[in-house]
Every structure is written in C-alpha cells, then in structure tokens.
Design an enzyme around this catalytic site. Structure first.
Site, PDB file in Angstrom:
ATOM      1  N   LYS A   1     -12.754   3.642   4.424  1.00  0.00           N
ATOM      2  CA  LYS A   1     -13.299   2.588   3.569  1.00  0.00           C
ATOM      3  C   LYS A   1     -13.873   3.168   2.278  1.00  0.00           C
ATOM      4  O   LYS A   1     -13.598   2.676   1.174  1.00  0.00           O
ATOM      5  CB  LYS A   1     -14.375   1.814   4.336  1.00  0.00           C
ATOM      6  CG  LYS A   1     -14.892   0.593   3.593  1.00  0.00           C
ATOM      7  CD  LYS A   1     -15.957  -0.141   4.392  1.00  0.00           C
ATOM      8  CE  LYS A   1     -15.378  -0.975   5.505  1.00  0.00           C
ATOM      9  NZ  LYS A   1     -15.372  -0.378   6.824  1.00  0.00           N
TER      10      LYS A   1
ATOM     11  N   ARG B   1     -22.084  -0.273   5.482  1.00  0.00           N
ATOM     12  CA  ARG B   1     -20.822  -0.406   6.215  1.00  0.00           C
ATOM     13  C   ARG B   1     -20.355   0.925   6.786  1.00  0.00           C
ATOM     14  O   ARG B   1     -20.484   1.960   6.145  1.00  0.00           O
ATOM     15  CB  ARG B   1     -19.719  -0.941   5.279  1.00  0.00           C
ATOM     16  CG  ARG B   1     -19.956  -2.354   4.789  1.00  0.00           C
ATOM     17  CD  ARG B   1     -18.941  -2.698   3.737  1.00  0.00           C
ATOM     18  NE  ARG B   1     -18.915  -4.119   3.434  1.00  0.00           N
ATOM     19  CZ  ARG B   1     -18.241  -4.658   2.443  1.00  0.00           C
ATOM     20  NH1 ARG B   1     -17.534  -3.879   1.632  1.00  0.00           N
ATOM     21  NH2 ARG B   1     -18.260  -5.961   2.235  1.00  0.00           N
TER      22      ARG B   1
ATOM     23  N   GLN C   1     -23.576  -0.184  -0.472  1.00  0.00           N
ATOM     24  CA  GLN C   1     -23.024  -0.812  -1.675  1.00  0.00           C
ATOM     25  C   GLN C   1     -23.881  -2.013  -2.074  1.00  0.00           C
ATOM     26  O   GLN C   1     -24.342  -2.777  -1.223  1.00  0.00           O
ATOM     27  CB  GLN C   1     -21.592  -1.282  -1.367  1.00  0.00           C
ATOM     28  CG  GLN C   1     -20.807  -1.795  -2.550  1.00  0.00           C
ATOM     29  CD  GLN C   1     -19.369  -2.119  -2.155  1.00  0.00           C
ATOM     30  OE1 GLN C   1     -19.074  -2.381  -0.994  1.00  0.00           O
ATOM     31  NE2 GLN C   1     -18.464  -2.069  -3.113  1.00  0.00           N
TER      32      GLN C   1
ATOM     33  N   HIS D   1      24.008  -8.175  26.859  1.00  0.00           N
ATOM     34  CA  HIS D   1      24.191  -7.319  28.028  1.00  0.00           C
ATOM     35  C   HIS D   1      23.441  -7.849  29.252  1.00  0.00           C
ATOM     36  O   HIS D   1      24.009  -7.997  30.339  1.00  0.00           O
ATOM     37  CB  HIS D   1      23.730  -5.895  27.700  1.00  0.00           C
ATOM     38  CG  HIS D   1      23.805  -4.977  28.880  1.00  0.00           C
ATOM     39  ND1 HIS D   1      22.747  -4.787  29.728  1.00  0.00           N
ATOM     40  CD2 HIS D   1      24.824  -4.234  29.371  1.00  0.00           C
ATOM     41  CE1 HIS D   1      23.108  -3.945  30.682  1.00  0.00           C
ATOM     42  NE2 HIS D   1      24.350  -3.599  30.483  1.00  0.00           N
TER      43      HIS D   1
END
Length: 856
Positions: free
Chosen positions: A21, A97, A163, A815
C-alpha cells in the site's frame, strides 16, 4: 534502515521496506497524482516488535496477535511515530492503515485482510492504532488468505501508513476495468456520501456509474441509507441518511474516470482505486492496487475486436500449460494449420490463429465469427462439444463490432477441399462405407507405424533427440487426423438414420452406449479387470505412497507387480492434463492408478454392478435402441429401414474411434517428453539447468540454444514460480474478447437455485454429491455423483463407480458426456459454477434427459 519515510521518499521498488500500500502511495505521489500527504512506519519497526514471534503451530493467529498487542514499542520507534505525526500538523486527523509486504501484488491484492483506523487524532492514539495494525497481520482471515495463496507467514512483514484524513463529502471506489465483465478501459465507480469506508465495507448500496470512451454509459442510484462520517476529536460514526438522487455530478464522474485513466497509464495495468471528494470539491486519490481478478489478454497486433476461444477449457484442462508444453502445442498447431493451407512460415511460431495467455492456449476465431460459413458451422459444432460457448457465440454475432465481413463461401470451401485432399477424406469415407473392417485395420495400423516412428536410438545425441521431437510434433497430427473421416462417416450415418426414421437425435443417444474400439473405455475396463486379478491385501491395508514405493522397488506381490507393469506398458503414457508434455505420465508417477486400484478393491459390490457387466448391458440397450430406430424407419418405407440398419451398424463400429487421434497424440507427447528429459539431463551436466525436469520451463527454441551452454536456472525458477501461481487461478473464461470482455459474464444470471446445463446422458439419479477438483487421490464411493469442472481421460477411472456426473464445462459430445453415455451414467454438463454451488455430501438429483440438477 529508516523506521519512517515520507511518501515523497518512497517508490514502487521499496516493497520490502514499506509494503504494497505504501509503495503504491509513494509511487502515486512521485507521479504528481493528488494523494493526501502522509508517511509510513517501515517494516523495520515491525521486525523489532515481532522478534521472537513463532510463525507456525496450533493457535498461530491468536498467539501472534497477543504477542504484538502486548510487546513494548521500542523507544526509537515511538519517537519516530510522534515526530512524523507532528510534522503533518497539530493534532491533524489521520488514517492509519496496514501495508503488508504481501499486499497489493499483481496476483493477490489482500484487499481488506489487514485493518484501517480512520480519523485518528493525537500521537498516543496513533501509536495505539499502529500497534493494532501490526496485530491485524495475524487475523484469522489474513492467515487463511496467505495460506491459500501459498505465501510463507514468516516472510511477511508489515509497515503502517499514516495519511492525512480527507474530510470527504463523497467517497468510494473506482475500477479502471470492469471487474465483472473484464472489459478494459471501462471504468466502474461506486460512490456514497461520507467516508469511503461505507462503500469498501459493503455497508451501503452506493451509486454506480460506468464510463467508457469519455461517455457515461450507466447511472444507477443506490439507496445510500448509511454514511460514515468523522467525529470531532477522533473516531467515526455511522449515521442514517436519506440521500435522493445521485451523489456525483456528471462532471465529477468524468473527472474521476480521467484520474483513473492517468493511474492506469502510470502502472500500465488496470487498477482498483479508492478516492474522496472534499468540501471544496477537490478530488483525492487515497489508494491504488492492481485488479488481480482480470484474466490476462493475448498479445496481438491484429486490428479491431478479436474473439479468442479457450483450448484448455474444451480439453478439460483448467490449469496452466508448461512453457515447453505450449511450445509443443504451437508446433502441432502449425502442422494442423498446414492441412487447409494456413501453415506458418516457421512451424515453431505455431498456427497464425494460436495464442498464449495466462499460460493457456487460445484460438483466434474472429474470422469464423465474422464469416457466413463460420456463423453457420461454429454454433452447431460447439453445441456438441461446448454448449455454453455455443450460446455465447450466438450473442456475439449481434455485436456491431463483429459484423459480417466475409460473405463469400469460396475461401472456406477451398480450405475444406485442401484439407479433405490432404487427409484423403474421400477414400477414407468410401472405405468406411464399403469395407468397414479394412477401415478399422487402417486405424490400428496408424498406431503401429506411430510406435515405430517414435523410437529414438539410445545413442542419439541431444540435438538429434530435439530434431526428432520437432519432427514428431509437427507431423503426427496430419497423420492421425486421417482417422476422423471414418469417424465422421459413422456420425453422419447416425444423423441420416434419425432423418429416415423421424426419431430425434436426442432420443437416439442409447445407440451410442458401450461402443467398441474406444481406447479410453478399453483402458477403464482393463483397470477394473486388473483389480479383480491382483492380490488385494496391500491395496486394502497400505497408504498410496507406500504402494508406490513398493511398486517402484519391485516389492508388490508377484501378480500385482507384473499386471500393473503390463497395464502401464500399454497405458502409462496417459495422465491427468495429458495434453501438456510437461506433466508426468502414469508410468512416471503411478500414484493415481494405484490409488484408483485401492479404491476399487475397498468397495463392496455385486457382480451385476461390475463395469464389464454394465458395459454388456449397455450394448444390449444399444441394440434395442437401434432396432427401435430401424422399425420406425421401416414404417415409413422398407428401404428406409434397410439404410437405417446399415447406417447404425457403421455408427457403432466407428464411433469409438473418435478417441483414437487423441490417444495417438498423447502417446506422441509422452515419447517426446521421455526424449526431452534425456536432453534435460544433458543440460544439467552442462550447468544450464538444476534438474532434468526444468527443461519443461523452456520453449523449443530455448532448449536448442541451451545445447551451446549458458545458465538458465534463474529463468526457470521465475517461470516455475509464475506457473505455480497461475495454478491457483480459479476461473478461466471460455471465450475472451481482445478488450478484456468475458462475454459469458454479460449473460443474464440463472434464477437462484436453478442449476441447468446441457442434457448429456439420459436417466435420473439421486445421490450424494462428491465435488472433485483434481482426480489424483480422489475417492468416489459407488453411487456418489461426481461434480467436477471438466474431464479428460485421466478422470475416467472415477466414472466406473460414479452414480451420475455433473460438469461445469462441455456439451453433448464433449469427452465426459460421451463416456458417461457409454457407461450409462446420467449426466448434465455445462452447469455454471457447479463446483461452487454444490457441496460434497449434499443430496442432489441429476436428470440427464432434461439437463437439470436439483438440490434436495
């Protein structure tokens, strides 16, 4: 190693330090895309905290989480967190995160496997969120996901992204290719008011937009009854909303699609992104990862939309094919393409319509789809072998991009004439009609001649072995395909008998029960008979691995040792996924055959249930069915009855030969494999390869070049890893368009609970389902219903004990369907997602006449 890095200091090559990430966010930041500012706590910090952590044993997940939640945070790590958080601003709200080193990879996204903490405020809260992120590497679902993708727990590290939070008014996810249909450059956007977590977690029905070519194709309003919003001072809340209409304007939708295009162009591959729009209307990109579920596209320089058909699917081989196996297939296809006059300049390039993608073989059938003869023949041919594909083809011709362009039948007729001339079709048909025993003798003689041509002197040099292998691969198909005019004559007379009698073909299937001269049926019956002749004790008592060890050392009881060796001398060239010469044969790895024998010997059943008895009963049913057709024809006219009797006798005499070309082709592949293993041994001696089997991870040109020396061990290791990864792919399209669309995904889904497919073998049976994905080691109790993706001859020993058959692939002449009919097993084929919708132990009813499977 630094314990913390700003996004601007990170690039895509730093996966080991910062995880997937963070590597993506750093890459996006450096590319000038609108990413909220942030930093990452590197894997070095996790390593310090995780020192002494055991990564195996019972209770692994819970034990690891407890360790990471209770271990003290080192002072230097704590200081780095506080310092970098403060640099973002005073008590700024952030998202914290997880960013694992095995995350957001091209083959496994790990989306949702580790935790995210939103609107975290204050240094102490950030430190606590970091600790919880570390622990989330060891949730039960994350551990299970790694194990299913073959990723070593001990090799995984976790970084943590911090962030700045976007105060999102609207947020959501965006795929730059349609994740359902596979269509590339078709952007799909899900949006909802508030934070994107509502959309990502599935807590809300979002608005959906589909954009292609700068135009909005779809706008669908979701109910959006829930929004997740940030709370002052930290944390989030869920609030009920009543948002009418759409939460994005057309201008915002198009701006998002343009942003997605920029992200995809930067990475060179479709992306799964998360985004947010703040109160000022500014668009932010908060995450990007590859879309890992898309099937890779064949590379082509041909203009316009192309249509590709999967050879793997029709052959019942869902896994990848080794590089040398693909190279061999190309050479075979080149020889086949030469028959109608379309052979390549260099046979090693393969037929011009043969392509490789996802380590599987595809045929470009665009010309057939866009021609009048192709549109007439292709759906009919596919209805017999791959009915679901035939339905897809019928819809494809309605696509204006695939309009009819080849209207004249002359090129097609010229190609057919060249093909018929080169395989001597007229004389073979005449032989089949007038001298049937001579036709059978011809088919047998081809096998004898092939055996002679496949022999290579022990004194042959590696170069001579390679020359011989290439000659056999290029030349065998044109030789053995000359059997097919005989087979087609039999089936043509079958259709003629239907016309003369008025009995529909669907009601004549019993005529094809227990046909002679079928090498696969003969193999299965011989294997069962073998189980009645050998000493049963070790097979009832010992595990398969020990049986294999004793057999290979000559330590089984005398009759078993001798009889199994004789069986493998005749049929040892066969195997599961046998069309790939890179796959071991039964003669090399007899575990499957010994396991089947052990299963047979552990079963209790009367003589009337023995396959030989059932086969004889099937032959009686076939005679009765033939007599019925003849009577119906005679009622119309005496000559009709005589012709129908003549035709059906030929049908039963020749129908079993349909398996013979593949039987001979597989024998060729096995002989070439044996010879190339000797070449591999030579390359090991030169130091080019680490093991003889590694030769199958080169192509034919590379093998020849390697005879001059070099070192290809690293190349082989990379290809082997890619092959193993590709084996985990759970879905392979039947048909694929060059824009990525999987046409079958566009079809309207069947009603819930309705399992319908193609009627393949009449009869109704109820019983317990046994879902089998790999026949090796599979055990089927008598009467259980085999549920599987598809079959090749390596599966058919299981048919002898199956009460019924359900297959995801195939048509009435595929088959599995043909063998099921011969054995009198009710069968339904072409059932979408059968192996997922049916579970082992579930009671089901198979109606082989109606083409339905009922869950009881």
């Amino acid at each position: 190693m630094n314990t913390a890095l700003d996004f601007s200091e990170i690039d895509a090559g730093m996966l080991a330090e910062v995880g997937g990430k963070a590597a993506n966010l750093g890459e996006l930041t450096r590319a000038g895309l609108p990413v909220p500012p942030g930093w990452v706590l590197t894997t070095e910090a996790y390593r310090q905290v995780a020192t002494g952590l055991e990564t195996s044993g019972d209770g692994l997940a819970e034990r690891a989480r407890r360790h990471l939640l209770e271990a003290p945070v080192p002072a230097a790590v704590h200081e780095a967190i506080v310092k970098h958080y403060a640099a973002l601003g005073p008590d700024v709200p952030v998202a914290v995160r997880s960013s694992a080193t095995a995350e957001d990879l091209p083959f496994a996204s790990f989306a949702g496997q580790q935790e995210t903490y939103l609107n975290v405020v204050g240094a102490d809260a950030v430190v606590d969120a970091v600790r919880r992120c570390w622990a989330s590497l060891w949730t039960d679902r994350a551990v299970a996901y790694r194990e299913s993708n073959g990723i070593d727990h001990a090799a995984v590290r976790l970084a943590v992204v911090v962030q700045v939070m976007v105060d999102a008014q609207v947020a959501g996810v965006m795929f730059t290719a349609n994740p359902v249909t596979g269509r590339r450059r078709e952007t799909v956007i899900d949006a909802s008011p508030g934070l994107g977590e509502a959309v990502v977690s599935g807590a809300v029905n979002p608005d959906r937009f589909v954009v292609y070519g700068g135009a909005i194709l779809e706008r669908h309003a979701g109910d959006k009854k829930l929004a997740i919003r940030s709370l002052p001072g930290g944390g989030t809340e869920r609030v009920e909303t009543a948002h009418d209409g759409l939460c994005l304007t057309d201008a915002q939708v198009l701006a998002l699609a343009e942003l997605g295009r920029r992200v995809e162009d930067h990475y060179g591959a479709p992306q799964d992104t998360e985004w947010a729009v703040d109160g000022d209307g500014t668009l932010w990109l908060t995450q990007a990862r590859p879309i890992t579920t898309l099937y890779p596209l064949p590379e082509t320089t041909r203009p316009g939309l192309r249509v590709y058909f999967s050879v793997n699917v029709v052959q019942g081989v869902m896994g990848p094919i080794t590089p040398l196996g693909l190279s061999a297939f190309k050479l075979i296809s080149g020889g086949a393409a030469g028959l109608p006059g379309y052979g390549p300049a260099d046979p090693l390039d393969g037929a011009p319509f043969a392509f490789v993608s996802g380590q599987r073989l595809w045929l470009d059938i665009t010309t057939a789809v866009r021609s009048r003869p192709g549109r007439a023949i292709l759906p009919r041919a596919l209805t017999l072998g791959e009915a679901r594909t035939a339905t897809v083809m019928e819809r494809l011709v309605e696509d204006p991009r695939l309009s009819l362009v080849h209207t004249s039948p002359r090129p097609f007729l010229r190609a057919v004439a060249r093909f018929a001339r080169r395989v001597h079709a007229p004389s073979r048909v005449l032989m089949a009609l007038t001298r049937p025993d001579k036709a059978l003798a011809y088919a047998a003689r081809l096998g004898e001649e092939l055996d002679k041509r496949l022999q290579v002197p022990d004194s042959a040099t590696p170069a001579q072995r390679l020359d011989h292998a290439e000659r056999m691969l290029a030349g065998t198909f044109p030789a053995i395909i000359s059997i097919m005019p005989i087979v087609i004559t039999g089936y043509g007379l079958f259709a003629l008998a239907s016309k003369l009698s008025g009995v529909p073909l669907a009601e004549m299937q019993d005529v094809l029960r227990s046909v002679p001269h079928n090498p696969t049926t003969e193999m299965d019956l011989e294997l069962w008979d073998l189980a009645t002749r050998i000493e049963p004790e070790p097979f009832k008592e010992l595990p398969v691995a020990e049986l294999v060890r004793r057999y290979q050392q000559g330590g089984l009881p005398p009759v078993a040792q001798r009889e199994i060796a004789a069986f493998l001398d005749t049929y040892g060239h066969r195997g599961v996924a046998e069309i790939d010469l890179g796959v071991p044969r039964w003669s090399e790895e007899p575990a499957h055959i010994l396991g089947v024998l052990a299963n047979y010997l552990r079963m209790d059943g009367g003589a009337d249930l023995a396959p030989a008895a059932l086969f004889a009963k099937g032959a009686e049913q076939a005679q009765a069915a033939s007599a019925h057709v003849v009577r119906q024809a005679r009622r119309r006219a005496r000559w009709r009855g005589a012709v129908a009797r003549f035709g059906l006798r030929r049908t039963r005499k020749f129908a079993g030969l349909r398996e013979l070309p593949k039987f001979y082709l597989v024998k060729t592949l096995a002989a070439v494999r044996h010879s190339l293993l000797a070449v591999g041994e030579h390359l090991v001696g030169l130091g080019v390869l680490a093991a003889a089997e590694d030769v199958f991870f080169l192509d034919l040109r590379e093998v020849r070049a390697a005879l001059d020396g070099g070192d290809l061990r690293e190349v082989v290791a990379e290809r082997r890893a890619a092959y193993v990864q590709e084996q985990r792919r759970r879905h392979v399209p039947r048909v694929l368009l060059s824009d990525g669309t999987e046409p079958e995904a566009l079809a309207v889904a069947a009603a819930d609970g309705a399992l319908t497919g193609t009627a393949a073998s009449a009869g109704t049976v109820a019983g317990m389902a046994r879902v089998v994905l790999d026949p090796v080691g599979a055990h089927l109790e008598p009467g259980e219903i085999l549920v599987c993706p598809s079959t090749d001859p390596g599966w058919t020993p299981l048919f002898l004990t199956a009460g019924g058959l359900v297959m995801e692939m195939g048509g009435a002449m595929s088959h599995g369907a043909v063998v099921a009919r011969e054995y009198g097993i009710p069968a339904v084929v072409g059932v979408p997602d059968a192996t997922h919708r049916i579970t082992t132990g579930q009671e089901i009813e198979v109606n082989g006449a109606a083409g339905t499977v009922t869950l009881l």
